[in-house]
Design a protein around this motif. Structure first.
Motif, PDB file in Angstrom:
ATOM      1  N   VAL A  11       0.836  -1.206   0.000  1.00 41.05           N
ATOM      2  CA  VAL A  11       0.000   0.000   0.000  1.00 41.05           C
ATOM      3  C   VAL A  11       0.863   1.244   0.000  1.00 41.05           C
ATOM      4  CG1 VAL A  11      -1.696   1.309   1.316  1.00 41.05           C
ATOM      5  CG2 VAL A  11      -1.934  -1.162   1.114  1.00 41.05           C
ATOM      6  N   LEU A  16      -1.460  -0.659  -7.025  1.00 40.49           N
ATOM      7  CA  LEU A  16      -2.836  -0.722  -7.503  1.00 40.49           C
ATOM      8  C   LEU A  16      -2.917  -1.835  -8.533  1.00 40.49           C
ATOM      9  CD1 LEU A  16      -3.372   3.096  -7.997  1.00 40.49           C
ATOM     10  CD2 LEU A  16      -3.923   1.720  -6.007  1.00 40.49           C
ATOM     11  N   PRO A 155      -5.864   3.558   3.231  1.00 40.78           N
ATOM     12  CA  PRO A 155      -6.317   2.997   1.953  1.00 40.78           C
ATOM     13  C   PRO A 155      -6.735   1.534   2.021  1.00 40.78           C
ATOM     14  CG  PRO A 155      -4.332   4.302   1.635  1.00 40.78           C
ATOM     15  CD  PRO A 155      -4.515   4.140   3.113  1.00 40.78           C
ATOM     16  N   GLU A 156      -6.249   0.805   3.018  1.00 35.15           N
ATOM     17  CA  GLU A 156      -6.625  -0.613   3.114  1.00 35.15           C
ATOM     18  C   GLU A 156      -8.137  -0.792   3.178  1.00 35.15           C
ATOM     19  OE1 GLU A 156      -4.709  -2.963   6.088  1.00 35.15           O
ATOM     20  OE2 GLU A 156      -2.838  -1.838   5.918  1.00 35.15           O
ATOM     21  N   GLU A 158     -10.351   1.047   1.764  1.00 31.86           N
ATOM     22  CA  GLU A 158     -10.884   1.227   0.416  1.00 31.86           C
ATOM     23  C   GLU A 158     -10.610  -0.005  -0.435  1.00 31.86           C
ATOM     24  OE1 GLU A 158     -12.274   4.556  -0.839  1.00 31.86           O
ATOM     25  OE2 GLU A 158     -12.636   4.366   1.316  1.00 31.86           O
ATOM     26  N   PHE A 159      -9.418  -0.593  -0.282  1.00 37.08           N
ATOM     27  CA  PHE A 159      -9.036  -1.744  -1.096  1.00 37.08           C
ATOM     28  C   PHE A 159      -9.875  -2.978  -0.785  1.00 37.08           C
ATOM     29  CE2 PHE A 159      -4.429   0.011  -1.176  1.00 37.08           C
ATOM     30  CZ  PHE A 159      -4.842   1.019  -2.032  1.00 37.08           C
ATOM     31  N   LEU A 162     -12.616  -3.701  -3.397  1.00 40.46           N
ATOM     32  CA  LEU A 162     -12.297  -3.666  -4.818  1.00 40.46           C
ATOM     33  C   LEU A 162     -12.998  -4.787  -5.564  1.00 40.46           C
ATOM     34  CD1 LEU A 162      -8.468  -2.958  -4.888  1.00 40.46           C
ATOM     35  CD2 LEU A 162     -10.288  -1.451  -5.643  1.00 40.46           C
ATOM     36  N   ASN A 166     -10.122  -4.396 -12.414  1.00 41.69           N
ATOM     37  CA  ASN A 166     -10.013  -2.949 -12.341  1.00 41.69           C
ATOM     38  C   ASN A 166      -9.138  -2.446 -13.458  1.00 41.69           C
ATOM     39  OD1 ASN A 166     -11.245  -2.203  -9.564  1.00 41.69           O
ATOM     40  ND2 ASN A 166      -9.987  -4.016  -9.209  1.00 41.69           N
ATOM     41  N   ASN A 168      -7.409   0.511 -12.928  1.00 41.09           N
ATOM     42  CA  ASN A 168      -6.846   1.628 -12.189  1.00 41.09           C
ATOM     43  C   ASN A 168      -5.340   1.593 -12.250  1.00 41.09           C
ATOM     44  OD1 ASN A 168      -9.376   2.682 -11.017  1.00 41.09           O
ATOM     45  ND2 ASN A 168      -9.448   0.616 -10.175  1.00 41.09           N
ATOM     46  N   THR A 195      -5.827   7.030  -2.747  1.00 44.81           N
ATOM     47  CA  THR A 195      -7.282   7.033  -2.547  1.00 44.81           C
ATOM     48  C   THR A 195      -7.731   8.452  -2.182  1.00 44.81           C
ATOM     49  OG1 THR A 195      -6.903   6.324  -0.258  1.00 44.81           O
ATOM     50  CG2 THR A 195      -7.430   4.611  -1.881  1.00 44.81           C
ATOM     51  N   PHE A 391      -9.504   5.079  -6.625  1.00 45.88           N
ATOM     52  CA  PHE A 391      -8.145   5.519  -6.868  1.00 45.88           C
ATOM     53  C   PHE A 391      -8.092   6.897  -7.503  1.00 45.88           C
ATOM     54  CE2 PHE A 391      -8.152   0.857  -7.244  1.00 45.88           C
ATOM     55  CZ  PHE A 391      -7.326   0.553  -6.169  1.00 45.88           C
TER      56      PHE A 391
END
Length: 426
Positions: A11, A16, A155-156, A158-159, A162, A166, A168, A195, A391
């Motif tokens: 991260v 990504l 950000p974890e 958000e990930f 997923l 993707n 991204n 993010t 992202f």
């Protein structure tokens, strides 16, 4: 190193997914809190505003963006004390808000343990900085460690959501120099992508922190306040370094390797030339694959470092860019060891930058304003910046090594703050 820590490290490297690859006992000493971004005028947009000083350190803000700029001097511990006192209110606000945010999202003991595992691998100067901050900021050392790791923990969450496929992208570095530039200078532009929606409340905390240590190179680190690791930095000899993740091409791990952002912290204040920086990278054993760009006033290179090898890519006719996959063609000795982009597939940023460097306007006469205009553009507009939730581009930096000047901003938050580092290095 367990799987949990490996994920955290990915991260912080801006990893990504690509569709075509694998993947308060202390009484505060100061009371300044930089105001929110208030615009700029043609008369004052490039100046710094002096705020305060403490034990030999000085605090400023940029007029554009109101970003903190710190000039710290002395031992690493002394500089930590200066750091903590000069922006203690900012540090407290940032810590309390982002920790509350992560707790609301489900911050757990395992994640906190992972942050401490990362901290345990920091070099002594990095630990001394955090310890010094804890003496003057009103935050404990434990709170500083959590704040330091917040931008690779947030950000974890958000990930976790997923989808399986993707399109991204991640970070990018772009250099242009003679014979393409109007003044013959080298310009290096860098996008740090992560993010943006999750990080938007904290964009005002972006800072340029100048360290003037008792020994070695003075250097500027561009990160949110309280975060001491190096991903984008510039030293007194005019050497600039930035890193992109290389895990899309080599997802392997060196369990006994050095954490790359720790190594960059050491290298940027130990080496005064581009060549020495590159040698230091070649001699280092990093924990994960990285694509690291190094520039000085005349030259920029991209250093591709898989977990098993090393190569240096030079500028071609004043142009260079690096994304998150190793450049084509793949060295024969790397085939079978790296994940290659399938024939006929490309990252949209690659197509955009190829068109840009092939355009008549970018063959000669390129100016700083043209570089800024390029940085303004998202992928759909022909640029390399992006907003494809979750992202997107978060931090942008442009450096001009010959002038010892850096421009930086939180993307979408303000225009460019400018810092003349020659006036802050001692």
């Amino acid at each position: 190193m367990n799987t949990r820590i490996s994920m955290i490290r990915r991260v912080i490297f801006c990893i990504l997914l690509f569709s075509f690859v694998l993947m308060d006992a202390f009484t505060p000493l100061h009371t300044f809190l930089p105001p929110a971004y208030g615009g700029e005028t043609s008369q004052n947009k490039e100046a710094l505003i002096f705020i305060d000083e403490f034990e030999g350190g000085r605090a400023y803000v940029t007029k554009t963006g109101r970003y903190s700029v710190l000039q710290l001097n002395g031992s690493w511990h002394q500089m930590g004390r200066q750091y903590g006192a000069l922006v203690f209110k900012n540090l407290q606000e940032f810590h309390h808000s982002i920790v509350a945010d992560m707790e609301k999202r489900g911050l757990c003991k395992k994640q906190i343990s992972g942050i401490y595992e990362i901290y345990s691998g920091y070099s002594l100067p990095m630990k001394e900085l955090l310890a010094g901050m804890a003496e003057t900021s009103g935050l404990t050392l434990e709170e500083h460690i959590l704040l330091d790791g917040s931008f690779y923990t947030l950000p974890e969450f958000e990930f976790m959501n997923l989808p399986g496929q993707n399109e991204n992208r991640a970070c990018s570095g772009i250099a242009v120099s003679s014979p393409r530039t109007a003044d013959g200078k080298l310009y290096f532009a860098r996008n740090w992508d992560m993010t943006p929606d999750a990080m938007r409340p904290y964009l005002k905390h972006l800072a340029c922190v100048v360290f003037n240590p008792e020994e070695g190179q003075s250097f500027a680190n561009i990160r949110p306040i309280g975060q001491v690791y190096v991903e984008t930095a510039f030293n007194e000899s005019g050497v600039f370094v930035e890193m992109n993740n290389g895990g899309a091409s080599d997802p392997g791990i060196n369990p006994d390797g050095t954490f790359v952002v720790t190594k960059l912290f050491d290298l940027i204040h130990e080496n005064g030339t581009l060549e020495a920086m590159v040698r230091g990278l070649q001699e280092a054993k990093l924990d994960q694959s990285s694509i690291i760009q190094v520039a000085d006033k005349q030259r920029a290179v991209s250093v591709e470092i898989p977990t098993f090898g090393f190569r240096v890519l030079e500028q071609q006719n004043g142009a260079l860019y690096a994304l998150n996959n190793f450049a084509r063609p793949t060295p024969l000795e790397w085939k079978g060891w790296v994940v290659e982009i399938p024939d006929g597939q490309y990252d949209d940023r690659q197509l955009n930058l190829d068109r840009l460097f092939a355009s008549p306007q970018w063959q000669s006469g390129v100016t700083l304003d043209m570089v800024k205009d390029m940085m303004n553009k998202k992928i759909e507009d022909g640029g390399a910046a992006l907003y494809m939730p979750p992202f997107g581009t978060v931090i942008q930096v442009i450096t001009v090594p010959e002038d010892m000047v850096v421009y930086f901003r939180s993307y979408g938050y303000s225009n460019w703050g400018k810092v003349d580092l020659s006036k802050l290095f001692e």
